[in-house]
Design a protein around this motif. Sequence first.
Motif, PDB file in Angstrom:
ATOM      1  N   MET A   1       0.847  -1.197   0.000  1.00  0.00           N
ATOM      2  CA  MET A   1       0.000   0.000   0.000  1.00  0.00           C
ATOM      3  C   MET A   1       0.887   1.253   0.000  1.00  0.00           C
ATOM      4  N   SER A   2       0.631   2.146  -0.948  1.00  0.00           N
ATOM      5  CA  SER A   2       1.481   3.332  -1.047  1.00  0.00           C
ATOM      6  C   SER A   2       1.172   4.309   0.073  1.00  0.00           C
ATOM      7  N   LYS A   3       2.187   5.056   0.432  1.00  0.00           N
ATOM      8  CA  LYS A   3       2.033   6.046   1.499  1.00  0.00           C
ATOM      9  C   LYS A   3       1.361   7.301   0.948  1.00  0.00           C
ATOM     10  N   SER A   4       0.606   7.965   1.827  1.00  0.00           N
ATOM     11  CA  SER A   4       0.010   9.234   1.433  1.00  0.00           C
ATOM     12  C   SER A   4       1.107  10.301   1.413  1.00  0.00           C
ATOM     13  N   PRO A   5       0.904  11.396   0.669  1.00  0.00           N
ATOM     14  CA  PRO A   5       1.906  12.472   0.679  1.00  0.00           C
ATOM     15  C   PRO A   5       2.181  12.986   2.089  1.00  0.00           C
ATOM     16  N   ALA A   6       1.150  13.063   2.928  1.00  0.00           N
ATOM     17  CA  ALA A   6       1.333  13.555   4.293  1.00  0.00           C
ATOM     18  C   ALA A   6       2.222  12.614   5.094  1.00  0.00           C
ATOM     19  N   GLN A   7       1.978  11.288   4.969  1.00  0.00           N
ATOM     20  CA  GLN A   7       2.777  10.317   5.709  1.00  0.00           C
ATOM     21  C   GLN A   7       4.219  10.319   5.227  1.00  0.00           C
ATOM     22  N   ALA A   8       4.402  10.477   3.918  1.00  0.00           N
ATOM     23  CA  ALA A   8       5.763  10.513   3.372  1.00  0.00           C
ATOM     24  C   ALA A   8       6.516  11.749   3.898  1.00  0.00           C
ATOM     25  N   LEU A   9       5.833  12.889   3.971  1.00  0.00           N
ATOM     26  CA  LEU A   9       6.466  14.090   4.513  1.00  0.00           C
ATOM     27  C   LEU A   9       6.789  13.933   5.990  1.00  0.00           C
ATOM     28  N   LEU A  10       5.902  13.260   6.721  1.00  0.00           N
ATOM     29  CA  LEU A  10       6.135  13.055   8.151  1.00  0.00           C
ATOM     30  C   LEU A  10       7.372  12.197   8.378  1.00  0.00           C
ATOM     31  N   GLU A  11       7.506  11.133   7.592  1.00  0.00           N
ATOM     32  CA  GLU A  11       8.676  10.263   7.741  1.00  0.00           C
ATOM     33  C   GLU A  11       9.960  11.017   7.376  1.00  0.00           C
ATOM     34  N   LYS A  12       9.874  11.858   6.357  1.00  0.00           N
ATOM     35  CA  LYS A  12      11.041  12.657   5.968  1.00  0.00           C
ATOM     36  C   LYS A  12      11.420  13.634   7.081  1.00  0.00           C
ATOM     37  N   ALA A  13      10.395  14.229   7.721  1.00  0.00           N
ATOM     38  CA  ALA A  13      10.646  15.151   8.825  1.00  0.00           C
ATOM     39  C   ALA A  13      11.270  14.427  10.011  1.00  0.00           C
ATOM     40  N   ASP A  14      10.732  13.240  10.320  1.00  0.00           N
ATOM     41  CA  ASP A  14      11.297  12.435  11.416  1.00  0.00           C
ATOM     42  C   ASP A  14      12.757  12.116  11.160  1.00  0.00           C
ATOM     43  N   LYS A  15      13.051  11.717   9.934  1.00  0.00           N
ATOM     44  CA  LYS A  15      14.424  11.357   9.576  1.00  0.00           C
ATOM     45  C   LYS A  15      15.353  12.552   9.741  1.00  0.00           C
ATOM     46  N   LYS A  16      14.875  13.735   9.318  1.00  0.00           N
ATOM     47  CA  LYS A  16      15.694  14.936   9.444  1.00  0.00           C
ATOM     48  C   LYS A  16      15.906  15.299  10.917  1.00  0.00           C
ATOM     49  N   ALA A  17      14.851  15.197  11.726  1.00  0.00           N
ATOM     50  CA  ALA A  17      14.955  15.551  13.145  1.00  0.00           C
ATOM     51  C   ALA A  17      15.896  14.618  13.892  1.00  0.00           C
ATOM     52  N   ASN A  18      15.944  13.352  13.467  1.00  0.00           N
ATOM     53  CA  ASN A  18      16.773  12.357  14.161  1.00  0.00           C
ATOM     54  C   ASN A  18      18.170  12.213  13.559  1.00  0.00           C
ATOM     55  N   SER A  19      18.457  12.991  12.535  1.00  0.00           N
ATOM     56  CA  SER A  19      19.756  12.867  11.873  1.00  0.00           C
ATOM     57  C   SER A  19      20.833  13.620  12.640  1.00  0.00           C
ATOM     58  N   LEU A  20      22.076  13.265  12.356  1.00  0.00           N
ATOM     59  CA  LEU A  20      23.210  13.987  12.913  1.00  0.00           C
ATOM     60  C   LEU A  20      23.529  15.172  12.013  1.00  0.00           C
ATOM     61  N   SER A  21      24.008  16.229  12.620  1.00  0.00           N
ATOM     62  CA  SER A  21      24.406  17.394  11.820  1.00  0.00           C
ATOM     63  C   SER A  21      25.643  17.040  10.996  1.00  0.00           C
ATOM     64  N   GLY A  22      25.631  17.444   9.752  1.00  0.00           N
ATOM     65  CA  GLY A  22      26.752  17.116   8.871  1.00  0.00           C
ATOM     66  C   GLY A  22      27.889  18.123   8.973  1.00  0.00           C
ATOM     67  N   TRP A  23      28.929  17.890   8.156  1.00  0.00           N
ATOM     68  CA  TRP A  23      30.091  18.765   8.163  1.00  0.00           C
ATOM     69  C   TRP A  23      29.729  20.178   7.723  1.00  0.00           C
ATOM     70  N   PHE A  24      28.778  20.254   6.794  1.00  0.00           N
ATOM     71  CA  PHE A  24      28.478  21.552   6.181  1.00  0.00           C
ATOM     72  C   PHE A  24      27.135  22.123   6.655  1.00  0.00           C
ATOM     73  N   SER A  25      26.604  21.591   7.732  1.00  0.00           N
ATOM     74  CA  SER A  25      25.342  22.122   8.257  1.00  0.00           C
ATOM     75  C   SER A  25      25.402  22.152   9.778  1.00  0.00           C
ATOM     76  N   SER A  26      24.642  23.039  10.367  1.00  0.00           N
ATOM     77  CA  SER A  26      24.624  23.177  11.821  1.00  0.00           C
ATOM     78  C   SER A  26      23.401  22.475  12.394  1.00  0.00           C
ATOM     79  N   ALA A  27      23.437  22.261  13.702  1.00  0.00           N
ATOM     80  CA  ALA A  27      22.276  21.678  14.383  1.00  0.00           C
ATOM     81  C   ALA A  27      21.072  22.593  14.224  1.00  0.00           C
ATOM     82  N   ASN A  28      21.334  23.894  14.239  1.00  0.00           N
ATOM     83  CA  ASN A  28      20.239  24.851  14.122  1.00  0.00           C
ATOM     84  C   ASN A  28      19.522  24.703  12.780  1.00  0.00           C
ATOM     85  N   SER A  29      20.298  24.585  11.713  1.00  0.00           N
ATOM     86  CA  SER A  29      19.692  24.439  10.384  1.00  0.00           C
ATOM     87  C   SER A  29      18.943  23.115  10.276  1.00  0.00           C
TER      88      SER A  29
END
Length: 290
Positions: A1-29
């Motif tokens: 079953m395909s994900k709804s656009p809202a669910q796909a955006l939510l998972e993307k947001a979760d992934k971003k919130a739980n990610s580590l800050s990279g070399w070229f980005s800050s925690a704030n960004s």
Amino acid sequence: MSKSPAQALLEKADKKANSLSGWFSSANSKWEEAGDLFQEAANAFKVDKMFKEAGDAFAREAECRENSKEISEAADAWGNAAKAYKMGFPQRTLPAVCDALCSWPHWQSRCRLSAGMITHLTYSGRFRQAAEREKDVAQVHLRENNDLRKACESYERGADWYAQEDAVVMAHACYKDAADLHADLEEYPQAIVGYEKVAEYSLSSNLTDTVSANRNFGKYSGQDPSYPARAKPSSCRTSLKRSAGDSEAFTAAVVEFDEVIKLDNWKTGMLLKIKRTLQAADRGVDPGIM
């Protein structure tokens, strides 16, 4: 079953919130980007009329805004979360909704939503909006919990913030509500302070200009055929004062006063307290043990 656009955006947001800050980005960004994604997900859920999920996403956005020190945006996100939850649960008040939705470990208080909104509104200098939220919270404390103490505190905070924004009419309405609650709690000195604030404002207000009042008094009393039957408020007040210390005379004076100026439920309740105190004094009984 395909994900709804809202669910796909939510998972993307979760992934971003739980990610580590990279070399070229800050925690704030990272938090800013995650907040933007949670906001997009929330709006997508609203399009799908999934208001509980929209509220959850807006609340997650609010946390991201807090982490990135975006105070005004965090307040807006908390407000959007509350609106979404209200749409999803129209028959339930905000505290009851929060009880049902507090699945996050860090949501320890059922008023977290309201507290979050108010805190950020004040930090961003939006005191009138904070005052409106405090007034809402006071009414919830009264309706839901019959918690006079917390309602009184919210009314007083709201009054102070209205006053800072020069919204004097709204401020003094809240001071009056707080004073009534202090009286219900038998905290009469605090009640008097509140009533005096309201009275001082009323005396200085153009609405109580004595010249205009006297002119209009003559005009409107002549147009009111029932006026002569109700023209004794000052004599009734005198009777009330003179009856102090005599419970029977006090009762008669209250009846007379009620015939002239109808007493509301709150005034009736306060006068009953006075009557019981007088009756106890007549019998030599401490009113505190009645």
